[in-house]
Design an enzyme around this catalytic site. Sequence first.
Site, PDB file in Angstrom:
ATOM      1  CB  ALA A  96      11.967   2.747  -0.924  1.00  0.00           C
ATOM      2  N   GLY A 118       8.603   4.489   5.666  1.00  0.00           N
ATOM      3  CA  GLY A 118       7.275   3.954   5.953  1.00  0.00           C
ATOM      4  C   GLY A 118       6.868   4.107   7.408  1.00  0.00           C
ATOM      5  CD  GLU A 119       8.432   0.444  10.114  1.00  0.00           C
ATOM      6  OE1 GLU A 119       8.290  -0.184  11.156  1.00  0.00           O
ATOM      7  OE2 GLU A 119       9.222   0.091   9.219  1.00  0.00           O
ATOM      8  CD  GLN A 160       3.761   4.885   3.247  1.00  0.00           C
ATOM      9  OE1 GLN A 160       4.031   4.297   4.283  1.00  0.00           O
ATOM     10  NE2 GLN A 160       2.651   4.675   2.592  1.00  0.00           N
ATOM     11  N   GLY A 206       0.816  -1.206   0.000  1.00  0.00           N
ATOM     12  CA  GLY A 206       0.000   0.000   0.000  1.00  0.00           C
ATOM     13  C   GLY A 206       0.850   1.257   0.000  1.00  0.00           C
ATOM     14  CG  LEU A 257      13.045   6.554  -4.430  1.00  0.00           C
ATOM     15  CD1 LEU A 257      12.761   5.077  -4.229  1.00  0.00           C
ATOM     16  CD2 LEU A 257      14.086   6.744  -5.533  1.00  0.00           C
TER      17      LEU A 257
HETATM   18 MO1  MOS Z   1       6.884  -2.846   9.580  1.00  0.00          MO
HETATM   19  S1  MOS Z   1       6.208  -2.822  11.552  1.00  0.00           S
HETATM   20  O1  MOS Z   1       8.490  -3.284   9.852  1.00  0.00           O
HETATM   21  O2  MOS Z   1       6.000  -4.111   8.824  1.00  0.00           O
END
Ligand code: MOS
Length: 754
Positions: A507, A718-719, A652, A464, A644
Amino acid sequence: MAQTINTEVTRTDARRKVTGTASYAADMIPAGMLHGAMACSAIAVGSVTSIDTSAAEAEPGVVAVYTHETLPDYKTVKGFYAGGPGSSSFWPMEGTEIRYAGQPLAYVVAESAAAARRGADLVSVEYSESGAAIHMDPEESFVVGAGEDSEGMILTKGDLQAGLDGASQTVDMTFTTPFQHHNPMEMFAATAEWRGDRLTVWMPSQSVRTLRAGIAGAYGLPETSVRVISPFVGGAFGSKAGITPYAMLTIAASKAVGAPVRLIVTRPQMYTVATFRPETQQRFRLGADAEGRLTAFEHVETAQTPRFDDVVNPGTHITRAMYACPNIRTEQRLSRSDTNTGGFMRAPNEMQTFFGLESAMDALALKVGMDPVEFRRANDTMTHPTADVPFSSRSLMESYDAVAQGFGWSERGREIGSMTDGDWLVGYGCATATYPTNILASNARVRMQATGSAYVELAAHDVGTGTYTIMAQVAAARLGLPVEAVDVVMGEGDLPVAPISGGSTTAASAGSAVHDGCMKIARQVAEVVSSMAEGPLAGVDPSRVTLDDGTLRGPDGQSQSLAEALQMVPEGEVEVVGTFRHPALTPELIHATFAGGYGTAGPVTPEMAMFAFGAEMAEVRIHRYTHEIRVPRLHGAFAAGTWLNRKTSHSQLMGGMVWGMGSALHEVTETDTPRARFLNANIAEYLIPVNADVREVRVEMLEERDDYVNPLGVKGIGELGIVGTAAAIGNAIHHATGKRLTALPFRISDMVSA
Ligand code: MOS
């Protein structure tokens, strides 16, 4: 084409997703498919004394009902991390033992999903029940592997006590974070189809190669006999990373009935058959001198773990990288309770640890009389405080300065409670965000055709986040093609190795393998055209030809477009396997990834420390009489190397901040403590922020160059966005009211009583 990277490219799969033509794993319906359903334990700890399946078997449409006594050829994958991330060492339906509420006890196969569910409801179980405790007890905690291989679980630098004694101000604060559960839009599901000894599994997965290796190993099959297919994933964030009982039960049931079987896990069952965020306690003892420089830093994290697994997501490894300090002590502890195996959820455990760290830093800044931003500046460092290596890049204060300007931090009232607007108490708070740049080996097959098309194939995943799009962008930028001309195939175990989509690595790692593939194509084409009698590059030394956004350039300024040069290649196409092997990846780590595991290097290597950084600021408003907490503004500025795709990156980071707001104000898995059960086990009763909660969320993306992390200069994001949000909101609440909240989530009742 140079503009392909660091621009706003709309997701290549957006139309398919919003029109419903993107096929998720559970959309695949093999001919003759039957439906599975699980009956799960109503008690937490004890054993099954008898199971009566006769009513279920008599239910119209039910084909078979399996229990621990009757399910043949059921295989399990034991051990946390043993077969990849998130595998439990205790598996249901191997015997009568019950170790957590919601443990699968029977598996029903039926002609329809409804019949399977009815059958599962009709399974009657008698239990012998023992006492159970669902919450951890920090008094009963331990250090994993202490004394032998403690892997940095306890780390000491300098003299903590001397640092505390010599401080002009200290804080000693303890914070807690609750159980939180995954509620992805796409439910957990698995479909299995056997044809003789060949097995196909459709299942949303963050690691198709882990799944393939684990299943093949369990059944003693060559990996070529097991296909794992997961083209799209509707939300993962750690919940779809492991090999789970529901998948292995479905595989066994399909084998037993001799037909394909699909299981869609129910919303309540999703709380106990996959991973979750364990509860934690964070204790910080910090000291600072009169100038606001840290003299002592101690962080003890205690996290919940099940009775049978040691689940360590070491948050202390990240907090100790944040601020300069001569005297540091960190300790990573676990405490057991009666649950299924927890594990990953977006930024484990950075979300929890930075709530504690950044709240404690805010309190200490106040004590030393410094602005919270200036307090961070006084303790910023370009050298990792305990590893003593430089950061490959670190734009923490640039992030603070950028976010402060847009947010209007300078208008923050100096005194607690000094800002009001009618009946609303107003507060501003800030916090640091970070996420480690984890490094994993990756391959990618890249093919370019003279007709102007390119194909990229690798066993990576789009959970996603936009992976299909950014992989196409990397290839398009290097090969000089439009993004639409690059076809990306991912999410199958048979494709070239790519790492788990976890730890914000795809990525950077998989993208770098695509980049390398493009460079290899250029080299091969250069070798052909340089050996020809005619042409712009005839006679040049091919090793000195470079690829610059789709153009081959010789050492003396000769140039030819790659597409044109490719037309001179007899085959009219070139296919290569690109690789990413960061120097920090040891042979053991590379092997681990290629075996389906998790061979992570970093974030600290012998040479460098690799982290993305950011700063978040929140405005809160608390109603003087109702104590309602609102967050009208949430701003973040982040630096994570190369962007990117400015659109998917923005999404994100914004999504992370919104989830962070949920952690601060909404999210908690309530427990039925006496019965050791998760209580609000349903997406309807598990609170998350809705549009009315989320007002202005602003994301600023700073430019940063990092040549060490990988050839693309990309750090994972992502985090990153979720880390720090809860602390920024908590610090703003303190600024508005003087109340220091130390337990997530913050509630109106806390405002009344604190
Ligand atoms: Mo993420 S919590 O490393 O899927």
